[in-house]
Write an enzyme that holds these catalytic residues in place. Structure first.
Site, PDB file in Angstrom:
ATOM      1  N   HIS A   1       0.692  -1.331  -0.053  1.00 34.10           N
ATOM      2  CA  HIS A   1      -0.098  -0.039   0.029  1.00 34.10           C
ATOM      3  C   HIS A   1       0.764   1.259  -0.052  1.00 34.10           C
ATOM      4  CE1 HIS A   1      -2.439   3.113   2.473  1.00 34.10           C
ATOM      5  NE2 HIS A   1      -2.760   2.870   1.319  1.00 34.10           N
TER       6      HIS A   1
ATOM      7  N   GLU B   1       1.964   1.684  -3.392  1.00 34.47           N
ATOM      8  CA  GLU B   1       0.967   2.369  -4.249  1.00 34.47           C
ATOM      9  C   GLU B   1       0.869   3.939  -4.221  1.00 34.47           C
ATOM     10  OE1 GLU B   1      -3.021   3.863  -3.525  1.00 34.47           O
ATOM     11  OE2 GLU B   1      -3.044   1.604  -3.007  1.00 34.47           O
TER      12      GLU B   1
END
Lengths: 460, 455
Positions: free
Chosen positions: B52, B55
């Site tokens: 994450h 990202e």
């Protein structure tokens, strides 16, 4: 630190962008039924779930002060059985055909929604009729919704953002205004609501007069207006509809609204901030179109003014958002979000500087990007049946049609920096209502030292 | 049953990129949607939360794109965009006016091919701080915010890839280095480890040609995916975790290990969970919420995963003054009754009707449809999944539902996480029935929000 494997690759030039055609909101077919209901049908090919919205103007101020929340309990109980069916039977009738039914109450009215697969439309409209015109309001179900709302109130008080929102309206609006208290009612008023109150509120206030029914979906082979007339055309208005005179006035703000309220949450790892001042409604004389653009330029993306500093430069927040929120009359400019606890004082100071800084205007580049984002996202935002129906229904509660949506977007593309600056200055004057939800022991003195208003501390 | 027939075609480029196209000329926009076959289940020990965090870095610039420019360049053209990370995957997506469709592909190709050219310690440190605030906002500073993290850790064993949450831990986020980012990109990112889906007002030929133009030059740089190896049987005896917390009411979570997604058994478990607690006419809704009024909220659903196991979850908000042990016993009793009786025809009919409307609604918008097509193309290989799903679920019969419940949803196979309200702070409470949401870099966008809903 270039990547060896990639250096051999031929660069592909950045492509040019072809601007889109001007956008027009879909045209609806309209008819006013004999009982006063306005019906609007939007044919949206390929949308196989139909969205129906019944929007009935109903000023929240019609609630008695001691039973505020009665409109919400009424709305939530409308599908709990009808003249013909028990609550459990009715739930089964909805679910066996996959009919999603929802109700909501806002400051401007009651909305009853259904979403249903195309082939079950007629079936669903009959259930919709029963919910609106012949709800049974069984005492046990009213009691259950009352308890559920009381539990929800405790949950809202525990969430920093919602706790802050409750305090914000209480601080911002004059205490005589309904708008200063939660739409769905407070602990004391919800406790007092009886079945008789709910029945009477429905009888006195839920009327077809002035109401709008929106249907959107793939209407190929469907005479939508006739189907709605068959379902709701026989609904007769109650004897004394809409007794309150001239209900649509802007809620007055409190004389004392320019101040800071600090809600103490000992040990909180983040601080929730909410900053507000008055804003326009959609019929503001200078036009509504500048305000969605201003909201976007100030606090609508990671690159907008607020997050460019507080998020992308400082790393203090996951994101802070600014929005101009119109009411039926008047409105509010609200900025809110949470920041790392140890940045609380600096973050609030920076935030207020950034908000005040908008008075000095926006660059042409910011203006172009903001106008293009808000106007050019419209086709995608209004592509589905539910989005079209929601837009039409909510505008109807403000006395507008979706012709407003098209005209507003046309006006928006003409905006220049001067007009946006003037629009911002029409409301933003540095006088803020501020709510801080966080650890007072750590940050109270610093917040006071900012010198941005008197600080009142309240328990979390 | 609705007859769904979205036109969907695909082609695989020489570098391994699978391109899936679905024409839809209703609105002059195009959605570009990319699913990368990496999520938190791939994270190494000591690096939870990394997929994450990575990202987020995909928005901080690449070879020809400045930090933040991915957002600003597309938004200035009327693009709506974001990205999310979850256990099995990471997705990146934008919906743009059709004239900006090639710009979207160019920007995506630049970061999916050349992210590391722009990576800096400063960007990593900044986005690490942003992600930590996301964690505090969504998990640490809200009542019950950490409950699902407890659920994953209780129902899945410590060495299992779903034992830890996608958001990760503060310690592991602190430990992430620039070298980790480089290694992660080289291992998992590249056209041969993702699916590109294009949906909207563009012809299939033009879409394939544009995909070739912008993604064709990228090398097949990702390493082959690791095999799926983590099949888990249901628990054989109950496990539990009790938390005494500053929450407004007691809440129970009953979690179950379910079969992997995209299997008839998983569909059967989902139908069973609907009948038990998911429908508004479910057995637990009737008994706990309507009749006895001992619960104020209830949910039940399955969360599909790919790696050997999925998650079934029942949660109950308990009314004031009611003993959670009594509620738990009632839930167990209803589970046993369901296993003994199987679903009624009306329960199956209702569950199918709700599934159908929900599925059609989720496919109604171009962007959600693109996401669904890309999802299943990546995780199941089936580009036509959105067209056949309802038929597949509809073919699951009562006997199959009963058998699945008997295998996966028995009281003995439950993991219980109980959040009990700390008595001295009765004020504190939580948000009602929060659905699990994937992590994302940005708060959802609402350019013209309606309605002042005051509190």
């Amino acid at each position: 630190m270039s990547e060896p494997s990639a250096t051999a690759v031929v660069e592909v030039p950045r492509p040019a962008v072809v601007p889109p055609e001007p956008y027009t909101f879909p045209e609806g077919r309209r008819r006013t039924l004999d009982n006063g209901l306005e019906v609007v049908a939007y044919d949206v090919p390929g949308q196989y779930v139909h969205s129906v919205r019944v929007a009935l103007p109903l000023p929240l101020a019609r609630e008695r002060r001691d039973i505020e929340g009665v409109a919400t309990i009424m709305a939530r109980s409308m599908d709990e059985g009808t003249a013909r069916y028990s609550s459990a039977e009715f739930a089964l009738l909805l679910e066996r055909r996959g009919v999603a039914l929802g109700t909501s109450i806002s400051e401007a009215g009651l909305t009853v929604d259904i979403d249903v697969a195309k082939r079950h439309l007629g079936y669903a409209l009959d259930l919709l009729r029963q919910v609106i015109t012949e709800p049974a309001f069984p005492a046990t179900e009213i009691d259950r919704h009352r308890k559920t709302r009381l539990a929800e109130i405790e949950q809202e008080r525990a969430m920093p953002a919602q706790r802050g929102a409750i305090e914000l309206i209480a601080t911002y609006f004059d205490e005589a205004e309904r708008a200063s208290r939660p739409t769905a009612g407070s602990r004391e008023t919800v406790r007092s609501i009886t079945r008789e109150d709910v029945v009477a509120f429905h009888a006195d206030n839920v009327s077809p007069v002035g109401g709008t029914v929106v249907i959107a979906g793939d209407l190929d082979g469907v005479d939508a207006i006739a189907e709605i007339e068959a379902a709701l055309g026989g609904w007769t208005p109650p004897p004394a509809p809409g007794s309150a005179a001239s209900p649509w006035e802007a809620a007055r703000v409190a004389d004392t609204r320019e101040r800071i309220v600090f809600i103490d949450r000992p040990g909180a790892v983040q601080t929730e901030l909410a900053v507000a001042c008055p804003g326009p409604d959609r019929s503001f004389p200078g036009g509504w179109s500048p305000y969605p653009v201003l909201g976007f330029m100030v606090g609508g993306s990671p690159n907008a003014r607020v997050d460019a500093v507080l998020r992308e430069e400082k790393g203090y927040t996951y994101g802070i958002r600014s929005v101009f929120r119109p009411r039926r009359r008047g409105g509010m400019f609200l900025t809110s979000g949470s920041v790392r606890a140890d940045s609380t004082v600096e973050a609030l100071g920076l935030l207020l500087d950034l908000l005040d800084g908008g008075r000095e205007g926006f660059t042409d580049e910011e203006v172009r990007a903001g106008v293009d984002f808000v106007s050019m996202t419209a086709p995608g935002r209004y592509a589905t049946a539910d989005a079209i129906a929601d837009e039409a229904a909510s505008l109807s509660l403000e006395g507008l049609t979706t012709a407003f949506t098209t005209a507003n977007l046309r006006d928006m593309v003409t905006l220049e920096a001067d007009r946006l600056q003037a629009a911002y200055r029409a409301f933003v004057d540095g006088r803020w209502t501020i709510v801080v939800v966080g650890d007072a022991a750590s940050h109270l003195e610093g917040i006071r030292a900012l010198g941005r208003g008197d600080v009142t501390v309240v328990a979390g | 049953m609705a007859d769904i027939a979205y036109p969907i075609v695909d082609r695989t480029l020489p570098n391994g990129l699978r391109v899936v196209v679905s024409e839809d000329h209703a609105v002059p926009t195009v959605t570009v949607n990319i699913w990368v076959n990496v999520g938190s289940r791939h994270e190494a020990p000591g690096r939870t939360g990394f997929a994450h965090l990575f990202e987020h870095l995909m928005f901080q610039g690449s070879r020809n794109v400045a930090s933040g420019e991915h957002f600003s360049a597309l938004m200035a053209q009327g693009g709506r965009l974001n990205a999310t990370t979850w256990f099995d995957r990471t997705n990146y997506f934008e919906t743009v006016p059709k004239g900006a469709f090639e710009l979207a592909l160019w920007l995506e190709a630049d970061r999916h091919g050349h992210l590391l050219d722009a990576l800096t310690q400063e960007n990593l440190d900044n986005q690490r701080d942003v992600v930590k605030e996301e964690k505090r906002q969504r998990y640490d500073n809200v009542p019950y915010g950490t409950a699902l993290i407890d659920v994953y850790a209780t129902v899945f064993p410590p060495e299992h890839p779903y034992h830890h949450p996608t958001i990760g831990s503060m310690e592991d986020l602190d430990a992430a280095s620039v070298e980790d980012v480089q290694a992660f990109f080289r291992r998992y990112y590249g056209p041969n480890n993702c699916v590109l889906t294009i949906v909207g007002d563009v012809t299939a030929d033009d879409a394939f040609a544009a995909a070739e133009t912008y993604f064709g030059p990228l090398p097949a740089s990702a390493q082959p995916p690791a095999p799926v190896l983590h099949a888990l049987e249901p628990l054989t005896e109950p496990v539990r975790l009790e938390r005494l917390e500053a929450v407004p009411n007691d809440r129970l979570y009953l979690a179950f290990r379910l079969p992997p997604d995209n299997t008839d058994e998983f569909f059967a478990c989902s139908l069973a969970l609907d009948a038990i607690g998911g429908l508004s006419t479910s057995r637990l809704m009737h008994r706990l919420v309507r009749d006895e009024q001992v619960a104020t909220g209830l949910s039940a659903h399955g969360m599909g995963f790919v790696d050997g196991v999925s998650l079934g979850l029942v949660s109950v908000d308990i009314a004031e003054g009611v003993d959670p042990e009594v509620i738990e016993a009632t839930v167990c009793e209803e589970l046993e009754r369901f296993v003994a009786e199987g679903p009624t025809p009306i329960e199956l009919e209702s569950s199918m009707a709700e599934t159908e409307r929900g599925w059609l609604s989720s496919l109604a918008s171009q962007d959600e449809r693109a996401d669904a097509i890309c999802h299943y193309a990546l995780l199941t290989g089936d580009i036509d999944y959105v067209n056949t799903f309802l038929e597949r679920v509809g073919s699951v019969d009562a006997a199959a539902v009963q058998a699945a419940a008997a295998r996966y949803l028995t009281p003995a196979s439950r993991a219980v996480v109980a959040y009990r309200a700390r008595p001295e702070e009765p004020e504190l409470a939580s948000e009602p029935e929060q659905q699990e949401q994937p992590e994302q870099p940005e708060q959802p966008e609402q350019p013209e929000q309606q309605e002042v809903q005051s509190a």
